[in-house]
Design an enzyme around this catalytic site. Structure first.
Site, PDB file in Angstrom:
ATOM      1  N   TYR A   1      -7.245  14.957   0.997  1.00 19.05           N
ATOM      2  CA  TYR A   1      -6.349  15.765   0.166  1.00 19.05           C
ATOM      3  C   TYR A   1      -7.167  16.497  -0.900  1.00 19.05           C
ATOM      4  O   TYR A   1      -8.399  16.439  -0.899  1.00 19.05           O
ATOM      5  CB  TYR A   1      -5.239  14.894  -0.408  1.00 19.05           C
ATOM      6  CG  TYR A   1      -4.378  14.262   0.675  1.00 19.05           C
ATOM      7  CD1 TYR A   1      -3.749  15.059   1.637  1.00 19.05           C
ATOM      8  CD2 TYR A   1      -4.231  12.885   0.783  1.00 19.05           C
ATOM      9  CE1 TYR A   1      -2.990  14.504   2.661  1.00 19.05           C
ATOM     10  CE2 TYR A   1      -3.475  12.317   1.789  1.00 19.05           C
ATOM     11  CZ  TYR A   1      -2.856  13.126   2.733  1.00 19.05           C
ATOM     12  OH  TYR A   1      -2.110  12.576   3.752  1.00 19.05           O
TER      13      TYR A   1
ATOM     14  N   SER B   1       0.826  -1.207   0.000  1.00 20.54           N
ATOM     15  CA  SER B   1       0.000   0.000   0.000  1.00 20.54           C
ATOM     16  C   SER B   1       0.863   1.261   0.000  1.00 20.54           C
ATOM     17  O   SER B   1       1.970   1.262   0.558  1.00 20.54           O
ATOM     18  CB  SER B   1      -0.888  -0.006   1.242  1.00 20.54           C
ATOM     19  OG  SER B   1      -1.917   0.944   1.128  1.00 20.54           O
ATOM     20  N   PRO B   2       0.388   2.352  -0.605  1.00 20.03           N
ATOM     21  CA  PRO B   2       1.125   3.611  -0.527  1.00 20.03           C
ATOM     22  C   PRO B   2       1.314   4.045   0.926  1.00 20.03           C
ATOM     23  O   PRO B   2       0.359   4.060   1.698  1.00 20.03           O
ATOM     24  CB  PRO B   2       0.234   4.599  -1.280  1.00 20.03           C
ATOM     25  CG  PRO B   2      -0.616   3.753  -2.172  1.00 20.03           C
ATOM     26  CD  PRO B   2      -0.837   2.475  -1.419  1.00 20.03           C
TER      27      PRO B   2
ATOM     28  N   ARG C   1      -7.952   5.989  -5.838  1.00 20.14           N
ATOM     29  CA  ARG C   1      -8.197   5.722  -4.420  1.00 20.14           C
ATOM     30  C   ARG C   1      -9.236   6.697  -3.914  1.00 20.14           C
ATOM     31  O   ARG C   1      -9.126   7.907  -4.121  1.00 20.14           O
ATOM     32  CB  ARG C   1      -6.923   5.833  -3.590  1.00 20.14           C
ATOM     33  CG  ARG C   1      -7.178   5.722  -2.084  1.00 20.14           C
ATOM     34  CD  ARG C   1      -5.932   5.540  -1.249  1.00 20.14           C
ATOM     35  NE  ARG C   1      -5.525   4.134  -1.213  1.00 20.14           N
ATOM     36  CZ  ARG C   1      -4.724   3.610  -0.276  1.00 20.14           C
ATOM     37  NH1 ARG C   1      -4.253   4.367   0.700  1.00 20.14           N
ATOM     38  NH2 ARG C   1      -4.399   2.343  -0.312  1.00 20.14           N
TER      39      ARG C   1
ATOM     40  N   GLN D   1       1.454   6.686  -7.246  1.00 19.20           N
ATOM     41  CA  GLN D   1       0.262   7.378  -6.746  1.00 19.20           C
ATOM     42  C   GLN D   1       0.498   8.877  -6.810  1.00 19.20           C
ATOM     43  O   GLN D   1       1.447   9.387  -6.204  1.00 19.20           O
ATOM     44  CB  GLN D   1      -0.066   6.967  -5.309  1.00 19.20           C
ATOM     45  CG  GLN D   1      -1.388   7.555  -4.822  1.00 19.20           C
ATOM     46  CD  GLN D   1      -1.648   7.285  -3.358  1.00 19.20           C
ATOM     47  OE1 GLN D   1      -0.976   7.858  -2.495  1.00 19.20           O
ATOM     48  NE2 GLN D   1      -2.612   6.431  -3.055  1.00 19.20           N
TER      49      GLN D   1
ATOM     50  N   ARG E   1       1.207  -1.642   7.107  1.00 19.31           N
ATOM     51  CA  ARG E   1       2.049  -1.947   8.276  1.00 19.31           C
ATOM     52  C   ARG E   1       2.690  -3.336   8.216  1.00 19.31           C
ATOM     53  O   ARG E   1       3.839  -3.492   8.640  1.00 19.31           O
ATOM     54  CB  ARG E   1       1.243  -1.762   9.560  1.00 19.31           C
ATOM     55  CG  ARG E   1       0.950  -0.297   9.882  1.00 19.31           C
ATOM     56  CD  ARG E   1       0.144  -0.155  11.168  1.00 19.31           C
ATOM     57  NE  ARG E   1      -0.066   1.237  11.516  1.00 19.31           N
ATOM     58  CZ  ARG E   1      -1.066   1.988  11.061  1.00 19.31           C
ATOM     59  NH1 ARG E   1      -1.941   1.460  10.215  1.00 19.31           N
ATOM     60  NH2 ARG E   1      -1.195   3.248  11.429  1.00 19.31           N
TER      61      ARG E   1
END
Length: 803
Positions: free
Chosen positions: A611, A450-451, A659, A529, A753
C-alpha cells in the site's frame, strides 16, 4: 506387483553414489526382486567416508525394521540411544529429557549396508567413477542419482531438474571426540570475534572390555529434583566411545577468528579449546575435515527420461536439510524406502517415479522448512545470547517450530515449568494468558485479532456487520481486536467496500463499535489500523476478483512511482508530488484525530503489503530520484514523516504500532536486514511495537509459505533491537502462541483465519488448556459454555468380543 521392463524382463538398475541412500535403495530393490540387476558405482574405497556419526529418528528406524529386518537387527547392535538434550550457555548447563535419538558411526552404517548388498547379489563397484547418467540410461532401465549435494547428474541435467542451490551465511566443520557423551550437547562460545556453537552427540558405545572404572574421570550432569541449574555440577559424564562434534559460526566470525587460515589439525585444536564444558580439555580430530558453507538444494523435478531409460534423484542430490535437525541421512533412507515401494506398487516406471516424487516432495518440503528455521536461528544466534538461561534453552529447543511448548512439556514438564518460573509466569498459566503493557494500555493476554479486510462498508461507513464482526471477537477473549485497514480518504480505498475515517458519519459508526467492545468486554482493547491503498486501489471486492480493476467508476491512483501493481492489468498510478504527499499526510492526521475521538485504544500505521507507505519503503516500488527515493534512509523519509505527524496528534498515553513487510519475497526487494533498519527507524521515533508481516508488495513474489513462516522476521527484530513485536503469518494454534511467547520470539501473536473459523478462539484455547483466570475471562452470559460440551457417551459397557 513389481515394475517389469518392457518385454517382461526384470529391471536393470544403476546407482550412482555409494552413500547410505544409494546403498539402501540398491538392497531394497534387489531384495524385493532378486532377478533385478542392480549395480552401485562408488568412486571411493569401501572404508572411505567423511564425517563420523549419523542420527536416525525412531520413525526412520521403524521403516528400516519393516523393510528389512536383517539390516535393522544388525544396525541395532551398534546404535547408541539417548533421550536428553543439554544446553551449555555462559557457564550453565540445562538439561531437557524425553527426546529420543539413535545414532551410529557412518562407517559402521556403510559396512552393514555393504554386507547386506553383497548377500543379496548387488554388484558393488568401488574406486569406480560412474559413467554419466545419460550414458548409463542407455544400458539401464533406471539410473538412481544418489551422488550428493554436489551431484554431477543434477548439474548435467539442470535444464530438466531446474535446481536452486542456496549458500548460507555460516561456516561449519565436522570433527570427532574419542569419548561418548551421554546426551546431545549444544555449547555456545562467546569470543571477542563473535559467537560460535558446538553441536555434539555420541555415536559409538565404549568397547565391551572397557570397565567404567577405567574410563576418564569427569563429573556427571543431572538435574536436581527442583530442576534449578545452580544446584547442578558442571561437566559431562565421560566414557570411552565416540562423539560427533560439529562447530559452526558466521562467515565473518570465522574469518575474524583466523579459522580460515588453519589446517585440519589446527582447526581441531582451536575448536577444542573453545568448548571446555563439553570437552573438558580433551582433543578433537578430523577426517578429511574442512570448513564449508551449508547449501540448500531444491529441484523443480526429481526424475526424467524416456522409455529407453530414466534418471531419478535421491537424497542430497534431490534435496538437503541443515544438519542441525539431523535429517540428511534420514531423508535419503526414507527416499529409498519410498522409491522401492513405488516401484513395487505401480504398473510402469513412469508411474512409479511420479508416485515417488508425489509422495516424498511434501515430506521433504516440510522438513526443509523446519531445517531452514533452525539454520536461520543459528545464523542469528548472537541476537539470543543475552536471553535468560532457560529462555535461551527453550528458544533453542523450539527453533525449528516442530518442537513446541505442549510437546516439550510432555517430554520434560520440569524443564518447561522452570522456564515459565524464570519468565515470571504464574503457575498453571499458559504463556499466552500473561498480560502485556504498551504505554498505559495493558492487554489481558497475548492474542491479537489480526486486521482483516471485510469489504462490507458503504461509502466508507462501517455498519452492523462490523459491530457484530469485531464485537464477537472481542467477546471471544482476544486481548486486542484490530480493525481492517481503515482508509484515510475515498481515493485511498482498496475497493468500494473498504471502511474509512474521513467524515463524521464514519467516526460515529466507529464510536458505536468501540463503545460496544468497552462496555460488553471491558478487559478487551480495540485498535485502529490506518492506511492508504496507493497503487493497489480502485479494485473489485475480493470475491469478485482480487486485485482486478473495477469494471467502471475507477478513481485515479497515486504511488511513490508510476508502476502498476500488475503490469497490463492494473491501473498505472501517478507519481506523488511533494504537494500531494503533504496532503495525504494531513489526511492521516485528520483520521488519527477522529480515531482518538472514536475511542480506539491503539493506532497502527499500515506500512506493509504494497500500500502507499509500503510502496515508498520497497526498492521494487520506489524508483524516485528525489529526496524520497534511492537509499533506504531516503525511502523511509515519507513514512517517517507520516508517523511523526500522526504520533503528534495521537494521545500520548495510547500506544502506536507500525505494520511492515519484512521481506518482499522477490529479488532486489526489501530484505531481512532492511527490515531491522526499518523497524529501528520507527522505534526511534516512538513506535511502541512493530507488527511484522511480509510480502504482498509485488505481484511476482514467491513466498515461502508454511506454518508460522513469517515469525522468524519478528523474532529477529525483537532480539536484535529489543523492541516489542507482533508476530503474524500462519500462526494457527494456541501451542504456537505459547511457544513463540515463551521463547521470546514475539510479544503478541496476531491470528486472522483462525478467528474467522472461530470467533471465540481465545476462550476455547483457555478451555482446552484447562485455564481459568484473568487472561481469558468469559463474558457472564457465556460462562455456562466455558466447559467443552460432551460429544457422546464414552463410559458405556463394552460388549464381550472374546472369551
Amino acid at each position: 506387483m513389481t515394475v517389469p521392463r518392457a518385454g517382461g524382463r526384470p529391471l536393470r538398475v544403476a546407482v550412482i553414489g555409494g552413500g547410505p541412500g544409494g546403498l539402501y535403495a540398491a538392497l531394497l530393490l534387489k531384495r524385493l526382486d532378486p532377478a533385478r540387476e542392480v549395480t552401485v558405482y562408488e568412486r571411493d574405497a569401501p572404508g572411505d567416508t567423511f564425517g563420523f556419526g549419523v542420527v536416525l529418528s525412531d520413525e526412520t528406524v521403524g521403516g528400516i525394521e519393516n523393510a528389512d529386518p536383517e539390516v535393522f537387527a544388525t544396525l541395532g547392535e551398534h546404535m547408541v540411544r539417548w533421550d536428553a538434550i543439554e544446553v551449555v550457555h555462559r557457564g550453565r548447563t540445562l538439561s531437557c529429557a524425553g527426546h529420543g535419538f539413535a545414532a551410529l558411526g557412518r562407517r559402521t552404517l556403510l559396512s552393514v549396508l555393504h554386507a547386506r548388498c553383497r548377500r543379496l547379489g548387488v554388484t558393488l563397484r568401488f574406486r569406480t567413477q560412474a559413467p554419466p547418467a545419460a550414458e548409463l540410461a542407455r544400458t539401464n532401465d533406471l539410473v538412481i542419482a544418489a551422488d550428493g549435494v554436489h551431484s554431477a547428474t543434477r548439474t548435467a541435467h539442470a535444464d530438466i531438474f531446474r535446481p536452486t542451490v542456496t549458500t548460507h551465511r555460516c561456516r561449519y566443520i565436522w570433527l570427532a571426540a574419542d569419548f561418548a557423551l551421554d546426551a546431545f550437547r549444544f555449547e555456545i562460545a562467546e569470543t571477542p570475534h563473535g559467537v560460535l556453537q558446538l553441536h555434539a552427540y555420541p555415536y559409538a558405545h565404549p568397547s565391551p572390555d572397557h570397565h567404567p572404572s577405567s574410563w576418564p574421570s569427569g563429573p556427571q550432569v543431572h538435574p536436581s529434583p527442583d530442576h534449578h541449574p545452580s544446584s547442578w555440577p558442571s561437566g559431562p559424564q565421560l566414557s570411552t566411545g565416540r562423539s560427533t562434534a560439529v562447530v559452526e559460526t558466521r562467515e565473518e566470525v570465522w574469518r575474524a577468528a583466523g579459522l580460515d587460515r588453519l589446517d585440519e589439525d589446527g582447526a581441531a585444536e582451536r575448536c577444542a579449546a573453545l568448548f571446555p564444558h563439553t570437552l573438558g580439555g580433551r582433543t578433537l580430530r578430523g577426517n578429511r575435515s574442512q570448513w564449508t558453507a551449508f547449501r540448500t538444494v531444491v529441484n523443480e523435478r526429481w526424475w526424467h527420461g524416456t522409455d529407453a531409460g530414466k534418471i531419478v534423484l535421491l537424497g542430497d542430490s534431490a534435496h538437503t536439510a541443515h544438519f542441525s535437525i539431523g535429517s540428511g541421512t534420514k531423508l535419503a533412507v526414507e527416499d529409498a524406502l519410498a522409491l522401492a515401494a513405488c516401484l513395487r506398487e505401480q504398473p510402469d516406471l513412469s508411474s512409479a517415479l511420479a508416485a515417488y516424487e508425489a509422495e516424498r516432495r511434501p515430506v521433504v518440503a516440510s522438513t526443509q522448512r523446519a531445517a531452514h528455521a533452525s539454520l536461520t536461528w543459528f545464523e542469528e544466534l548472537a541476537g539470543y545470547t543475552a536471553q535468560p538461561p532457560y529462555r535461551f534453552a527453550f528458544n533453542l529447543l523450539t527453533r525449528s517450530r516442530r518442537v513446541t511448548h505442549a510437546n516439550l512439556r510432555l517430554r520434560d514438564a520440569g524443564f518447561v515449568a522452570a522456564t515459565e518460573r524464570e519468565a515470571g509466569i504464574r503457575p498453571k498459566t499458559p504463556p499466552m494468558f500473561t498480560p502485556f503493557r504498551l504505554r498505559r494500555l495493558e492487554l489481558r493476554n497475548r492474542v491479537v485479532v489480526s486486521p482483516m479486510d471485510m469489504y462490507k462498508s458503504r461509502r466508507g461507513v462501517p455498519g452492523d456487520f462490523h459491530l457484530v464482526h469485531l464485537g464477537a471477537r472481542a467477546l471471544g477473549g482476544a486481548g486486542l481486536v484490530m480493525t481492517e485497514m481503515v482508509c484515510v480518504s475515498a481515493r485511498g480505498r482498496i475497493t468500494p467496500g473498504c471502511a474509512g475515517l474521513w467524515d463524521d458519519e464514519q467516526e460515529e459508526s466507529w464510536r458505536r463499535v468501540t463503545d460496544f467492545v468497552h462496555r460488553q468486554s471491558p478487559t478487551a482493547a480495540i485498535g485502529l489500523q490506518l492506511g492508504h491503498s496507493g497503487r493497489k486501489g480502485s479494485t473489485r471486492l475480493m470475491w469478485e476478483g482480487i486485485d482486478e480493476p473495477l469494471p467502471e467508476g475507477n478513481w485515479p491512483l497515486v504511488a511513490a512511482s508510476p508502476l502498476p501493481y500488475r503490469p497490463g492489468v492494473s491501473q498505472t498510478p501517478h507519481e506523488l508530488t511533494p504537494k500531494g504527499m503533504a496532503a495525504i499526510r494531513e489526511e492521516f492526521v485528520a483520521a488519527a484525530r477522529r480515531g482518538a475521538r472514536a475511542g480506539f485504544d491503539l493506532l497502527e500505521l499500515h506500512c506493509a503489503h504494497g500500500y502507499l507507505l509500503s510502496g515508498f519503503l520497497s526498492p521494487l516500488t520506489n524508483r524516485r530520484t528525489d529526496a524520497y527515493g534511492g537509499s533506504l534512509a531516503a525511502r523511509l523519509r515519507y513514512p517517517l514523516e507520516v508517523f511523526d505527524a500522526v504520533r503528534e496528534v495521537w494521545p500520548a498515553e495510547r500506544p502506536m504500532t507500525v505494520r511492515i513487510s519484512a521481506t518482499d519475497w522477490a529479488p532486489g526487494g526489501t530484505t531481512g536486514d532492511d527490515a531491522v533498519r526499518i523497524a529501528a527507524a520507527f522505534a526511534e521515533r516512538g513506535a511502541d511495537a512493530i507488527d511484522v508481516s511480509t510480502g504482498q508488495v509485488v505481484a511476482h513474489e514467491r513466498p515461502d509459505f508454511g506454518r508460522s513462516y513469517q515469525t522468524p522476521y519478528a523474532d529477529r527484530i525483537r532480539n536484535v533491537l529489543g523492541v516489542p513485536v507482533v508476530a503474524v503469518g500462519a500462526v494457527s494454534s494456541w501451542d504456537d502462541v505459547n511457544s513463540l511467547v515463551l521463547a521470546g520470539r514475539a510479544d503478541l501473536c496476531a491470528l486472522a483465519r483462525p478467528h474467522l473459523y472461530d470467533p471465540h478462539w481465545t476462550l476455547h484455547a483457555a478451555a482446552e488448556q484447562g485455564y481459568e483466570g484473568p487472561g481469558a475471562p468469559w463474558p457472564e452470559p457465556y460462562q455456562a459454555g466455558s466447559r467443552r460440551p460432551p460429544t457422546g457417551r464414552t463410559d458405556a459397557p463394552k460388549p464381550r468380543l472374546a472369551l
